[in-house]
Design a protein around this motif. Sequence first.
Motif: not given
Length: 154
Positions: A90-102
Motif C-alpha cells: 500500500a505504501a509503495i502504491e501511494e508513493g509512486l506517481p500516478e501513471r498514464d491512463r488508457v
Amino acid sequence: MDAFRSTLEEAKDADLILHVVDGSDADPQAQLAAVRGVLAEIGAQDVPELVVINKIDNADPMTLKALQLRERGAVLVSAKTGEGVAELRAAIEEGLPERDRVVRASVPYSRGDLVARAHAAGEVTRTEHGPDGTFIEARVPPELAAELQRFVIA
C-alpha cells in the motif's frame, strides 16, 4: 563502497527508492545515514524515499520504536513471517506517481484541443473521425484523462 555507489547510480532516475534497513542490526540508523550519504553523492537525494524496516521479527522493540520516531512513515516488515507486507504494498502504491491512463473517448470537434493535447502529452493508438467528433484511444496523463472523462465510451 565504490561497488555500492555504482549499484545506486540508477537510483537518481527512480520514481521511488525503497530503502530497506535491517531492523535487527546493532545500529540501523548508521545504515540509513551511509546509504543517504551515497544517494546525495550521486545526485539522488531528492528522489522520494520509503524506508522499510525489515526483520522486525528479530529486532529489539526499543530499537524499532526509536526508528519509527526518527523515520516517520517507515514501514515495518518481516520478510520471514510476511508481517507488514500488505502495508508495504500500500505504501509503495501511494508513493509512486500516478501513471498514464488508457482512455477511449468520442471527443466533439468543438473540443479538438483535447485531441491535440492527447497527441502532445500522451500516446494516441487509434483515431477515427465520425460525424460528431473524433474517437481516440490513447494513453494520457491522469489530469488529461480526467478532462476526457465526460467523453469516455464504455
